[in-house]
Motif scaffolding. Structure first.
Motif, PDB file in Angstrom:
ATOM      1  N   GLU A   1       0.833  -1.209   0.000  1.00 30.32           N
ATOM      2  CA  GLU A   1       0.000   0.000   0.000  1.00 30.32           C
ATOM      3  C   GLU A   1       0.864   1.254   0.000  1.00 30.32           C
ATOM      4  O   GLU A   1       0.638   2.193  -0.769  1.00 30.32           O
ATOM      5  N   TRP A   2       1.853   1.285   0.886  1.00 33.56           N
ATOM      6  CA  TRP A   2       2.701   2.471   1.036  1.00 33.56           C
ATOM      7  C   TRP A   2       3.600   2.702  -0.172  1.00 33.56           C
ATOM      8  O   TRP A   2       4.107   3.801  -0.366  1.00 33.56           O
ATOM      9  N   SER A   3       3.789   1.663  -0.990  1.00 36.58           N
ATOM     10  CA  SER A   3       4.673   1.821  -2.156  1.00 36.58           C
ATOM     11  C   SER A   3       4.082   2.762  -3.198  1.00 36.58           C
ATOM     12  O   SER A   3       4.788   3.219  -4.096  1.00 36.58           O
ATOM     13  N   HIS A   4       2.802   3.075  -3.081  1.00 40.36           N
ATOM     14  CA  HIS A   4       2.210   4.043  -3.998  1.00 40.36           C
ATOM     15  C   HIS A   4       2.755   5.445  -3.747  1.00 40.36           C
ATOM     16  O   HIS A   4       2.636   6.323  -4.605  1.00 40.36           O
ATOM     17  N   HIS A   5       3.330   5.656  -2.568  1.00 43.50           N
ATOM     18  CA  HIS A   5       3.832   6.990  -2.220  1.00 43.50           C
ATOM     19  C   HIS A   5       5.239   6.957  -1.630  1.00 43.50           C
ATOM     20  O   HIS A   5       6.146   7.590  -2.151  1.00 43.50           O
ATOM     21  N   HIS A   6       5.432   6.183  -0.541  1.00 48.20           N
ATOM     22  CA  HIS A   6       6.641   6.300   0.262  1.00 48.20           C
ATOM     23  C   HIS A   6       7.835   5.499  -0.255  1.00 48.20           C
ATOM     24  O   HIS A   6       8.973   5.819   0.077  1.00 48.20           O
ATOM     25  N   PHE A   7       7.580   4.449  -1.025  1.00 46.99           N
ATOM     26  CA  PHE A   7       8.661   3.574  -1.467  1.00 46.99           C
ATOM     27  C   PHE A   7       8.637   3.403  -2.987  1.00 46.99           C
ATOM     28  O   PHE A   7       7.617   3.648  -3.636  1.00 46.99           O
ATOM     29  N   ASP A   8       9.754   2.962  -3.515  1.00 39.19           N
ATOM     30  CA  ASP A   8       9.854   2.639  -4.939  1.00 39.19           C
ATOM     31  C   ASP A   8       9.008   1.388  -5.185  1.00 39.19           C
ATOM     32  O   ASP A   8       9.322   0.302  -4.697  1.00 39.19           O
ATOM     33  N   SER A   9       7.931   1.524  -5.930  1.00 38.63           N
ATOM     34  CA  SER A   9       6.981   0.417  -6.090  1.00 38.63           C
ATOM     35  C   SER A   9       7.611  -0.792  -6.784  1.00 38.63           C
ATOM     36  O   SER A   9       7.303  -1.940  -6.440  1.00 38.63           O
ATOM     37  N   GLN A  10       8.495  -0.550  -7.753  1.00 42.34           N
ATOM     38  CA  GLN A  10       9.144  -1.672  -8.444  1.00 42.34           C
ATOM     39  C   GLN A  10      10.047  -2.447  -7.491  1.00 42.34           C
ATOM     40  O   GLN A  10      10.088  -3.687  -7.517  1.00 42.34           O
ATOM     41  N   LEU A  11      10.754  -1.723  -6.627  1.00 42.30           N
ATOM     42  CA  LEU A  11      11.619  -2.398  -5.668  1.00 42.30           C
ATOM     43  C   LEU A  11      10.809  -3.132  -4.601  1.00 42.30           C
ATOM     44  O   LEU A  11      11.224  -4.192  -4.126  1.00 42.30           O
ATOM     45  N   VAL A  12       9.677  -2.585  -4.204  1.00 39.93           N
ATOM     46  CA  VAL A  12       8.821  -3.291  -3.248  1.00 39.93           C
ATOM     47  C   VAL A  12       8.384  -4.636  -3.839  1.00 39.93           C
ATOM     48  O   VAL A  12       8.384  -5.659  -3.156  1.00 39.93           O
ATOM     49  N   GLN A  13       8.049  -4.649  -5.114  1.00 42.70           N
ATOM     50  CA  GLN A  13       7.666  -5.902  -5.758  1.00 42.70           C
ATOM     51  C   GLN A  13       8.811  -6.908  -5.740  1.00 42.70           C
ATOM     52  O   GLN A  13       8.599  -8.105  -5.484  1.00 42.70           O
ATOM     53  N   ARG A  14      10.028  -6.440  -5.988  1.00 46.10           N
ATOM     54  CA  ARG A  14      11.177  -7.344  -5.948  1.00 46.10           C
ATOM     55  C   ARG A  14      11.452  -7.811  -4.515  1.00 46.10           C
ATOM     56  O   ARG A  14      11.864  -8.953  -4.299  1.00 46.10           O
ATOM     57  N   PHE A  15      11.225  -6.928  -3.537  1.00 47.62           N
ATOM     58  CA  PHE A  15      11.402  -7.326  -2.144  1.00 47.62           C
ATOM     59  C   PHE A  15      10.414  -8.430  -1.780  1.00 47.62           C
ATOM     60  O   PHE A  15      10.784  -9.406  -1.104  1.00 47.62           O
ATOM     61  N   VAL A  16       9.173  -8.288  -2.220  1.00 40.73           N
ATOM     62  CA  VAL A  16       8.167  -9.320  -1.959  1.00 40.73           C
ATOM     63  C   VAL A  16       8.636 -10.650  -2.530  1.00 40.73           C
ATOM     64  O   VAL A  16       8.470 -11.711  -1.908  1.00 40.73           O
ATOM     65  N   ARG A  17       9.251 -10.609  -3.695  1.00 42.77           N
ATOM     66  CA  ARG A  17       9.738 -11.849  -4.290  1.00 42.77           C
ATOM     67  C   ARG A  17      10.863 -12.458  -3.469  1.00 42.77           C
ATOM     68  O   ARG A  17      11.058 -13.669  -3.483  1.00 42.77           O
ATOM     69  N   SER A  18      11.613 -11.629  -2.748  1.00 41.85           N
ATOM     70  CA  SER A  18      12.724 -12.166  -1.959  1.00 41.85           C
ATOM     71  C   SER A  18      12.267 -12.763  -0.634  1.00 41.85           C
ATOM     72  O   SER A  18      12.929 -13.658  -0.104  1.00 41.85           O
TER      73      SER A  18
END
Length: 403
Positions: free
Chosen positions: A305-322
């Motif tokens: 949710e916060w990746s829409h504003h506070h974090f790099d959304s593409q990197l959040v997706q890669r973090f989820v994969r890790s």
């Protein structure tokens, strides 16, 4: 009814049910309250919070806002769409890596404890002393990241600062591996994670461990740990630039609402953007003197949710994969009605981890623990699927007993 709205939709008379932020990340004395004045509206707008949850039964409504359940369902759809490309292959069986991981995690905790004590006393800090343990942590991650991820769940409140540092080190190494970084860069990221909070050695322990909300002056003092830590690293010869970036930038936010420099977007290096994601994830999944932990699965959804504003959304997706859609340590409900704890991720799919089944939710009693590999069919150790995640507190389950 609980609804999710944008901050610019907030009006006087609305009742805030959840500020949708960490306990220290909003400027009000209470976590639930009615907005009573324009001054409180301005304070909320200036806080950097972008979306909140309101209770329409206790205050003014917004007609076209999604309910909490609708917002959660939309997040779930987006998360499930990530279950596509295969993850990094496991090289060593989990059972074979756990003993080494436990030893390495303990060694990392001792190392950062020693370094922070030296920093507190003003002694010379030696970067060379950190390299061996960082290399061992990275090597364990490469062999089987599930083992080290299991270790980071076993935290004690009194040792939070040290264990948080080792956990961030561990997850940054896994994150860097997910991004196919070179081994030397993985080591640098891990070193940065281990040292990222070293500036807290110069912050008052009474303030760090205060069980109540910090005053504005105290919060400013805590935030100084980034600058204090950066000053220490500058005096340590041989600190890699990536490690320095992790420390200096881990509290910056993609939308410019972070500190100490209020950088935004690509002004923040990739290392800094990665560190911000990992630091918040570990913080909100850890029990603190002023904040209850949330489950790993819930934390993943908050980050999304916060990746829409506070974090790099593409990197959040890669973090989820890790770490997984249901990270190690998550209590999940299976289609069979059983509850289990995720103990290992599978490279084939984020939705088919190995789950340690421990409880029958339909009959409300514990059952003999059994590992179920959800990537396998019925009769081959599998034959079940995750239908959602659960709160351990709801079921009064102590997860540490089973990890």
């Amino acid at each position: 009814m609980i609804k999710k709205i944008r901050v610019e939709q907030v009006r006087v008379g609305m009742y805030v049910h959840d500020f949708n932020a960490g306990w220290l990340d909003h400027p009000f004395a209470r976590n639930r309250m009615k907005i009573a004045s324009d001054e409180e509206l301005h304070k909320l707008a200036a806080s950097g919070i972008r979306e909140i949850f309101i209770d329409t039964a206790r205050g003014v409504d917004v007609a076209d806002a999604p309910t909490r359940e609708e917002a959660a369902a939309a997040t779930e759809v987006s998360l499930l769409a990530l279950d596509t490309a295969p993850r990094s292959a496991v090289r060593v069986a989990l059972a074979d890596e756990l003993t080494r991981a436990k030893s390495v995690f303990a060694e990392g905790t001792r190392a950062i404890r020693t370094v922070m004590e030296d920093a507190r006393l003003g002694r010379q800090l030696e970067i060379e002393a950190m390299s061996p343990v960082v290399e061992k942590i990275a090597a364990s991650i490469i062999r089987n990241s599930n083992a080290m991820m299991s270790m980071r769940r076993l935290k004690h409140l009194d040792d939070y600062t040290y264990l948080h540092s080792v956990a961030v080190c561990t997850m940054l190494a896994a994150f860097a591996r997910e991004l196919d970084m070179e081994l030397a860069d993985i080591h640098s990221m891990a070193l940065g994670g281990l040292l990222h909070d070293i500036g807290k050695a110069r912050v008052s322990a009474a303030i760090l461990n205060k069980p109540k909300r910090l005053t504005e002056k105290e919060f400013i003092h805590v935030k100084s740990h980034v600058v204090l830590g950066a000053d220490m690293l500058r005096q340590m010869p041989g600190v890699p630039p990536l490690a320095f970036a992790v420390l200096e930038l881990h509290h910056e936010r993609f939308d410019g609402t972070g500190y100490p420099q209020a950088l935004s977007g690509e002004q923040i290096s990739v290392a800094g953007r990665m560190a911000a994601i990992v630091d918040v994830y570990d913080s909100i999944t850890s029990e603190r003197c002023y904040q209850a932990a949330i489950s790993p699965a819930e934390a993943i959804r908050k980050l999304f949710e916060w990746s829409h504003h506070h974090f790099d959304s593409q990197l959040v997706q890669r973090f989820v994969r890790s770490v997984g859609i249901y990270p190690v340590g998550t209590l999940v409900r299976l289609e069979s009605g059983r509850l289990g704890i995720v103990v290992e991720q599978r490279e084939s799919s984020l939705l088919t981890p190995v789950v340690r089944v421990i409880f029958d939710a339909r009959r409300n009693y514990y059952i003999p623990p059994e590992n179920v590999d959800l990537s396998r069919p019925l009769g081959a150790g599998g034959g079940d699927r995750i239908v959602g995640h659960e709160s351990p507190a709801t079921w009064k389950i102590e997860l540490d007993r089973f990890l």
